[in-house]
Each structure stands twice: as structure tokens, then as C-alpha cells.
Design a protein around this motif. Structure first.
Motif, PDB file in Angstrom:
ATOM      1  N   UNK A  37      42.443  46.475  46.623  1.00  0.00           N
ATOM      2  CA  UNK A  37      42.228  45.627  47.498  1.00  0.00           C
ATOM      3  C   UNK A  37      40.919  45.516  47.950  1.00  0.00           C
ATOM      4  N   UNK A  38      40.255  46.635  48.351  1.00  0.00           N
ATOM      5  CA  UNK A  38      39.044  46.696  49.006  1.00  0.00           C
ATOM      6  C   UNK A  38      37.816  46.274  48.044  1.00  0.00           C
ATOM      7  N   UNK A  39      38.112  46.619  46.648  1.00  0.00           N
ATOM      8  CA  UNK A  39      37.123  46.123  45.720  1.00  0.00           C
ATOM      9  C   UNK A  39      37.289  44.650  45.426  1.00  0.00           C
ATOM     10  N   UNK A  40      38.482  44.069  45.734  1.00  0.00           N
ATOM     11  CA  UNK A  40      38.661  42.572  45.318  1.00  0.00           C
ATOM     12  C   UNK A  40      38.084  41.722  46.227  1.00  0.00           C
ATOM     13  N   UNK A  41      37.675  42.206  47.482  1.00  0.00           N
ATOM     14  CA  UNK A  41      36.734  41.392  48.325  1.00  0.00           C
ATOM     15  C   UNK A  41      35.607  40.894  47.711  1.00  0.00           C
ATOM     16  N   UNK A  42      35.024  41.624  46.681  1.00  0.00           N
ATOM     17  CA  UNK A  42      33.669  41.338  46.248  1.00  0.00           C
ATOM     18  C   UNK A  42      34.030  40.252  44.923  1.00  0.00           C
ATOM     19  N   UNK A  43      35.085  39.952  44.805  1.00  0.00           N
ATOM     20  CA  UNK A  43      35.396  38.839  43.769  1.00  0.00           C
ATOM     21  C   UNK A  43      34.512  37.308  43.966  1.00  0.00           C
ATOM     22  N   UNK A  44      34.113  37.176  45.266  1.00  0.00           N
ATOM     23  CA  UNK A  44      33.256  35.943  45.494  1.00  0.00           C
ATOM     24  C   UNK A  44      32.111  36.402  44.910  1.00  0.00           C
ATOM     25  N   UNK A  45      31.278  37.448  45.385  1.00  0.00           N
ATOM     26  CA  UNK A  45      30.085  37.558  44.815  1.00  0.00           C
ATOM     27  C   UNK A  45      30.104  37.799  43.417  1.00  0.00           C
ATOM     28  N   UNK A  46      31.000  38.394  42.794  1.00  0.00           N
ATOM     29  CA  UNK A  46      30.871  38.434  41.313  1.00  0.00           C
ATOM     30  C   UNK A  46      31.169  36.901  40.682  1.00  0.00           C
ATOM     31  N   UNK A  47      31.829  36.252  41.333  1.00  0.00           N
ATOM     32  CA  UNK A  47      31.950  34.798  40.854  1.00  0.00           C
ATOM     33  C   UNK A  47      30.340  34.029  40.812  1.00  0.00           C
ATOM     34  N   UNK A  48      29.753  34.402  41.847  1.00  0.00           N
ATOM     35  CA  UNK A  48      28.518  33.643  42.097  1.00  0.00           C
ATOM     36  C   UNK A  48      27.349  34.080  40.924  1.00  0.00           C
ATOM     37  N   UNK A  49      27.723  35.402  40.664  1.00  0.00           N
ATOM     38  CA  UNK A  49      26.911  36.094  39.626  1.00  0.00           C
ATOM     39  C   UNK A  49      27.388  35.504  38.229  1.00  0.00           C
ATOM     40  N   UNK A  50      28.520  35.112  38.008  1.00  0.00           N
ATOM     41  CA  UNK A  50      28.942  34.570  36.739  1.00  0.00           C
ATOM     42  C   UNK A  50      28.527  33.084  36.750  1.00  0.00           C
ATOM     43  N   UNK A 106      32.223  27.709  40.379  1.00  0.00           N
ATOM     44  CA  UNK A 106      33.228  26.866  40.158  1.00  0.00           C
ATOM     45  C   UNK A 106      34.637  27.429  39.622  1.00  0.00           C
ATOM     46  N   UNK A 107      35.509  27.840  40.574  1.00  0.00           N
ATOM     47  CA  UNK A 107      36.734  28.460  40.072  1.00  0.00           C
ATOM     48  C   UNK A 107      36.526  29.671  39.398  1.00  0.00           C
ATOM     49  N   UNK A 108      35.678  30.724  39.667  1.00  0.00           N
ATOM     50  CA  UNK A 108      35.466  31.745  39.008  1.00  0.00           C
ATOM     51  C   UNK A 108      35.784  32.941  39.676  1.00  0.00           C
ATOM     52  N   UNK A 109      36.341  32.813  40.993  1.00  0.00           N
ATOM     53  CA  UNK A 109      36.693  34.025  41.412  1.00  0.00           C
ATOM     54  C   UNK A 109      37.650  34.845  40.747  1.00  0.00           C
ATOM     55  N   UNK A 136      37.979  35.031  37.535  1.00  0.00           N
ATOM     56  CA  UNK A 136      36.866  35.822  36.440  1.00  0.00           C
ATOM     57  C   UNK A 136      36.291  36.878  37.058  1.00  0.00           C
ATOM     58  N   UNK A 137      35.834  36.597  38.290  1.00  0.00           N
ATOM     59  CA  UNK A 137      35.118  37.583  39.059  1.00  0.00           C
ATOM     60  C   UNK A 137      36.099  38.759  39.424  1.00  0.00           C
ATOM     61  N   UNK A 138      37.357  38.830  39.899  1.00  0.00           N
ATOM     62  CA  UNK A 138      38.064  39.673  39.819  1.00  0.00           C
ATOM     63  C   UNK A 138      38.387  40.432  38.502  1.00  0.00           C
TER      64      UNK A 138
END
Length: 353
Positions: A141-154, A296-299, A301-303
Motif C-alpha cells: 500500500x505504501x508503494x501504491x501512493x506512487x500510482x499517480x506519478x507513475x501515471x504521469x510518466x506513462x 487520462x485514467x492511467x493510475x 496502469x501506473x499501479x
């Protein structure tokens, strides 16, 4: 409940506030983890176009605590009480032309939890159901907080229309540049990374970079040694794709100069500064220059990206602070004296989970 309120420049007050009430179409999420980015620092420094006071925090994960009876799903997946979720913080009007054409990330009235309205640096937050993104079982769950920046990169990578076998140059090996490198590598793209810090370039190799270029601020780039290396990797034509992830004006200027003819440049780094852009290279090379903002709806995918690469995801998170020590985290970011990736704020619920 306790909330961290940025009340003025570099000033945080921890305040007791009433818990949010459950609304139809929303869930109450107990916040466990919040990660910080450069935008958070600018808001804390009161150097960002938003109004204070504000509860910050737009990159976060938590556990669903309450739902309106009968409302158990969003558009993509069933949501239940007790689910682990990350949250899409974007708020859009749904009516303007970008929203109507599916580009709600650049809504004319776009908002963002923690940036323009109160966010996740609080114990409990009300979130629309369609903003909830279930966390894969294998992802902490702690790593999941980075789903948003991962989505930005994607989002930035997708904007660049990469093709397997191409060579991409990623300018800047901060978190967004590193995550873009990871995703590009998955897509079969050869990635060269450039940065002003060697420790970031060392990390870029772990994220899949084939080669790295150390840039000295204020010097010519690439230098007499780096130029032939870049030429060798691109058959002398230059990279077909450049991801600019620094926000430094000279970096965009370099991107335009170095990218191949008929190439693509994606500007994801943000800065209010002005770049001295060549009015000749853009038409002569017939370049595609694109901006990229949020996603656009990529969180989800980022996770999934983070879950596929647990070692790299864990390496990206370099510092942890208790909620009560939030100001220390901002001071660390501001000082720029340590090797910093992502900083995690452990909320009270997260320390007991």
C-alpha cells in the motif's frame, strides 16, 4: 480528525477538524500513505497558483472505510469496504470542449485534490467512487501512493507514440523521468538518460537505461565525448523521441536541437520560465512538440507498472517521515542536500496497519 493545513508560506498547522460526511456517489477513504512531489514543495513555499490555507496531498493510498449502501462500484471495478485503493486526484467540469473530447486532464476548469482543493494530508477523505483505483494484491500500500506519478510518466510516454526499436532520450532522471524510462523499456524502446546528478543516472540504469549522459550545468551538451556516443546509438540521426522531464528551459532547447528529423518531443517538466526556442529547427525538422499534463485514467496502469517492478519501485522511495514530521520533509526537499527520490509521509492509520 487531524489535518495538516498549509496556512501561509512554509507554515503548517495541525488542526482538529470534523470527519467528512458520507455523500451519495462517494466513499470515505482512511489515508495511509502520501508521497510528495515538487508541486507540493512549491505550494508549501507559496510559489504556486493556488490559494492558502490548503490541506495538501495529491499522491496517496488508503483503505475504503465507508460507502453508501448499494453503491459498490465505479466505472471500471467493484469497490467494497476494506479495499485498498489509490486515488485519481483530478477534478474536471465535464462540460468544456476538452472534457467533451475525452481530454479532461486539461479541462478549462481543471482541479486537483491537494493542489487546488483540500487533499490527503488528513486522516479521512471523501472521494468520488469513479476516482478510486483498486491496488493490485501484490503491491504494498505504501508503494501504491506512487500510482499517480507513475501515471504521469506513462501519459508522457504515450503522448510520444513510442515504437519498439526506437531510441528515446529522457532528459532528467527524477521520479517522472525514471518511471518514463521504465515504461519505455517495457515497450521495447532503447533509452538514453541525461541528468546533472550521477546518482540519478546510476538509478536510471536500474530502470532500464542503455546509456547515460552526465550533464554539467551551464556546459555544452552533449560534449565532445557524449556526442559520438549518442550518434552511435541513433545511427547518427538523433533520437526519434525525447521526453523532457526537468522543466529547465535549456533542456527543451537541447531537445529541439538533438531530436531526429520527423521526431517527437514531449514536454512534461513544468516551469514558469521562458525557453529560447529555435524557430528554424521546428519546421526544418518537421517536429511534433507535445505537452503532457497529469494523466487520462492511467493510475490503474501506473499501479500495474509498479507491481511488475517491485525492486525499482522500492528504490524510488528514498525517505519516510511520520505525519507529525511533515515540515521536516519539506525542509529536506527544499535543502536539496541529500539524494532524494520520493518522500513518503506515513499517516497515523498507515503506521498501525
Amino acid at each position: 480528525m487531524l489535518s495538516a493545513v498549509t496556512v501561509s508560506q512554509e507554515t503548517i498547522e495541525f488542526r482538529d477538524s470534523p470527519e467528512p460526511t458520507l455523500q451519495s456517489g462517494h466513499a470515505l477513504v482512511r489515508v495511509h500513505n502520501v508521497t510528495l512531489c515538487g508541486t507540493d514543495l512549491h505550494i508549501w513555499e507559496d510559489d504556486y497558483p493556488t490559494d492558502l490555507p490548503l490541506i495538501q496531498g495529491h499522491e496517496f493510498s488508503g483503505i475504503v472505510e465507508a460507502l453508501t449502501p448499494g453503491e459498490v462500484s465505479n466505472d471500471d471495478a467493484a469497490i467494497s469496504i476494506g479495499d485498498r485503493v489509490a486515488v485519481n486526484p483530478i477534478i474536471c467540469c465535464g462540460k468544456c470542449r476538452p472534457c467533451r473530447t475525452g481530454r479532461y486532464n486539461v479541462c478549462h476548469n481543471v482541479g486537483c485534490l491537494g493542489c487546488y482543493s483540500d487533499g490527503a494530508l488528513t486522516e479521512l477523505i471523501s472521494v468520488p467512487l469513479d476516482k478510486l483505483c483498486p491496488v493490485p494484491d501484490e503491491l504494498p500500500l505504501d508503494i501504491a501512493a506512487m500510482g499517480e506519478p507513475a501515471s504521469i510518466a506513462m501519459q508522457a510516454v504515450n503522448r510520444g507514440r513510442p515504437e519498439a526499436g526506437e531510441t528515446a532520450l529522457v532528459l532528467g532522471s527524477g521520479p517522472i523521468g525514471l518511471l518514463a524510462t521504465l515504461y519505455l523499456t517495457e515497450l521495447g524502446v532503447t533509452v538514453v538518460c541525461a541528468d546533472t546528478e550521477q546518482h540519478r543516472l546510476d538509478l536510471a540504469v536500474e530502470f532500464g537505461a542503455t546509456d547515460t549522459l552526465l550533464v554539467s550545468p551551464g556546459s555544452n551538451f552533449p560534449d565532445a565525448h557524449q556526442g559520438p556516443r549518442l550518434d552511435a546509438l541513433t545511427d547518427g540521426y538523433g533520437p526519434q523521441l525525447v521526453i523532457e522531464a526537468t522543466g529547465v528551459p535549456s533542456s527543451l532547447e537541447n531537445a529541439i536541437r538533438l531530436v531526429a528529423s520527423a521526431g517527437r518531443i514531449v514536454q512534461v517538466g513544468i516551469s514558469p520560465r521562458q525557453a529560447n526556442v529555435s524557430m528554424k529547427d521546428i519546421p526544418y525538422k518537421e517536429l511534433d512538440i507535445m505537452g503532457s499534463r497529469m494523466s487520462l485514467n492511467l493510475i490503474p496502469d501506473g499501479l500495474a507498472l509498479l507491481a511488475r517492478h517491485p525492486k525499482q519501485a522500492r528504490a524510488l522511495m528514498t525517505h519516510r517521515f511520520a505525519f507529525a514530521d511533515l515540515e521536516q520533509a519539506y525542509r529536506l526537499m527544499q535543502g536539496r542536500k541529500e539524494k532524494i527520490g520520493k518522500i513518503l509521509i506515513e499517516m497515523p492509520a498507515g503506521t498501525t496497519a
